[in-house]
Design a protein around this motif. Structure first.
Motif, mmCIF file in Angstrom:
data_model
loop_
_atom_site.group_PDB
_atom_site.id
_atom_site.type_symbol
_atom_site.label_atom_id
_atom_site.label_comp_id
_atom_site.label_asym_id
_atom_site.label_seq_id
_atom_site.Cartn_x
_atom_site.Cartn_y
_atom_site.Cartn_z
ATOM 1 N N ASN A 158 0.806 -1.218 0.000
ATOM 2 C CA ASN A 158 0.000 0.000 0.000
ATOM 3 C C ASN A 158 0.841 1.271 0.000
ATOM 4 O O ASN A 158 0.372 2.334 -0.398
ATOM 5 C CB ASN A 158 -0.973 0.003 1.183
ATOM 6 C CG ASN A 158 -0.271 0.030 2.525
ATOM 7 O OD1 ASN A 158 0.813 -0.516 2.672
ATOM 8 N ND2 ASN A 158 -0.885 0.663 3.506
ATOM 9 N N THR A 162 -0.032 4.573 -2.124
ATOM 10 C CA THR A 162 -0.125 5.910 -1.539
ATOM 11 C C THR A 162 0.602 6.926 -2.424
ATOM 12 O O THR A 162 0.127 8.042 -2.628
ATOM 13 C CB THR A 162 0.481 5.917 -0.124
ATOM 14 O OG1 THR A 162 -0.293 5.068 0.717
ATOM 15 C CG2 THR A 162 0.485 7.329 0.459
ATOM 16 N N ARG A 194 -7.850 -1.452 -2.543
ATOM 17 C CA ARG A 194 -7.029 -0.406 -3.160
ATOM 18 C C ARG A 194 -7.898 0.658 -3.825
ATOM 19 O O ARG A 194 -7.546 1.848 -3.814
ATOM 20 C CB ARG A 194 -6.055 -1.017 -4.168
ATOM 21 C CG ARG A 194 -4.998 -1.912 -3.541
ATOM 22 C CD ARG A 194 -4.057 -1.125 -2.621
ATOM 23 N NE ARG A 194 -3.278 -2.022 -1.796
ATOM 24 C CZ ARG A 194 -3.525 -2.288 -0.510
ATOM 25 N NH1 ARG A 194 -4.537 -1.702 0.106
ATOM 26 N NH2 ARG A 194 -2.764 -3.117 0.167
ATOM 27 N N ASP A 197 -9.191 2.650 -0.762
ATOM 28 C CA ASP A 197 -8.104 3.408 -0.137
ATOM 29 C C ASP A 197 -7.736 4.644 -0.934
ATOM 30 O O ASP A 197 -7.447 5.707 -0.371
ATOM 31 C CB ASP A 197 -6.840 2.542 -0.027
ATOM 32 C CG ASP A 197 -6.946 1.475 1.049
ATOM 33 O OD1 ASP A 197 -7.876 1.554 1.865
ATOM 34 O OD2 ASP A 197 -6.096 0.572 1.055
#
Length: 274
Positions: A158, A162, A194, A197
């Motif tokens: 992740n 980001t 994902r 997020d």
């Protein structure tokens, strides 16, 4: 970003590069009737196997596969994320995903950053024995949208996503080939996570589930919206799936749940002292 149609081609991959490339062209030609952007799977021109990566690796400037993909994108006037191939450069092999515009020009590429070195109860695979990792986050500003690219195992990290989020990605394309061990448990969960997020569309394109002596992919390609809703999903067999991507969906999610505004960048790099 503007509204446009996308097609994800979950294709059969066999042990013959020329057959795979010609079949990909057939699928692209079919999908181009209903899509502005078309995606192909990870390693779409070769079985997923270290020895096959070596056998089928191509230099970008002399690539039979890329030449065919560029010509096909231009002929159909579509944008093409041509899955990934084994790219040879300076005696190193990379798992590389290319993005081609509707004029048949390569406008960007992503080298898989995380090597799939795993040892489970049902399989062992060590990509790093053959492949070298890339070191660059890939985000492209295209006439359709800001598009980032990741490849398969990259989805588990992740921190990388980001950084793509910080590049203001509208869409993240993920050619991938999860297997029948990790696929049933992790594929859909990770892709939807994902998308949620990063409040972006995620399009994951896999080879179909063809039994072979090398590596059997999970299939189940899918298009997921920024809410985490699956807009289109394939099953095991070869299939083209379609979806319409809309900027309103991204804007709505980001306004209602302002993750970027609520982030605590002031504490994320805090180092705990003993």
């Amino acid at each position: 970003m503007k509204k446009f149609n996308i097609a994800s081609c979950q294709m059969n991959v066999v042990d013959d590069k020329e057959i795979n490339v010609n079949h990909a062209i057939e699928l692209i030609n079919e999908a181009s009737n209903n899509a502005d952007l078309i995606t192909l799977p990870e390693m779409f021109n070769t079985p997923y196997d270290n020895d096959k990566f070596i056998e089928n690796a191509e230099e970008e400037k002399n690539s039979y596969t890329l030449k065919a993909m560029c010509e096909t994108a231009k002929e159909n006037n579509i944008f093409l994320q041509s899955g990934s191939i084994a790219e040879l450069e300076n005696e190193k092999i990379y798992n590389t995903a290319y993005f081609i515009d509707n004029n048949g020009k390569i406008i960007g590429k992503h080298r898989k950053m995380h090597m799939f070195d795993i040892d489970t109860d049902t399989m062992k695979f060590t990509e790093s024995e053959t492949l070298s990792p890339g070191n660059t986050i890939t985000t492209l500003k295209t006439p359709l949208a800001n598009i980032s690219i990741a490849i398969c195992y990259d989805v588990r990290f992740n921190e990388m996503w980001t950084l793509m989020n910080k590049n203001n990605s509208d869409i993240i394309l993920l050619p991938g080939a999860f297997n029948k061990t990790t696929g049933p448990l992790h594929w859909e969960t990770l892709i939807r996570a994902r998308a949620i997020d990063n409040q972006a569309y995620v399009i994951a394109t896999s080879p179909s589930q063809v039994e072979n002596p090398y590596y059997v992919a999970w299939g189940h390609s899918m298009v997921v919206d920024p809410w985490g809703k699956i807009l289109a999903k394939a099953e095991k067999k070869e299939e083209i799936i379609y979806a319409t991507l809309m900027p309103e969906s991204i804007n709505s999610v980001r306004e209602q749940i302002p993750i970027l505004k609520n982030k605590r960048e002031d504490i994320y790099e805090t180092i705990l002292k003993k």
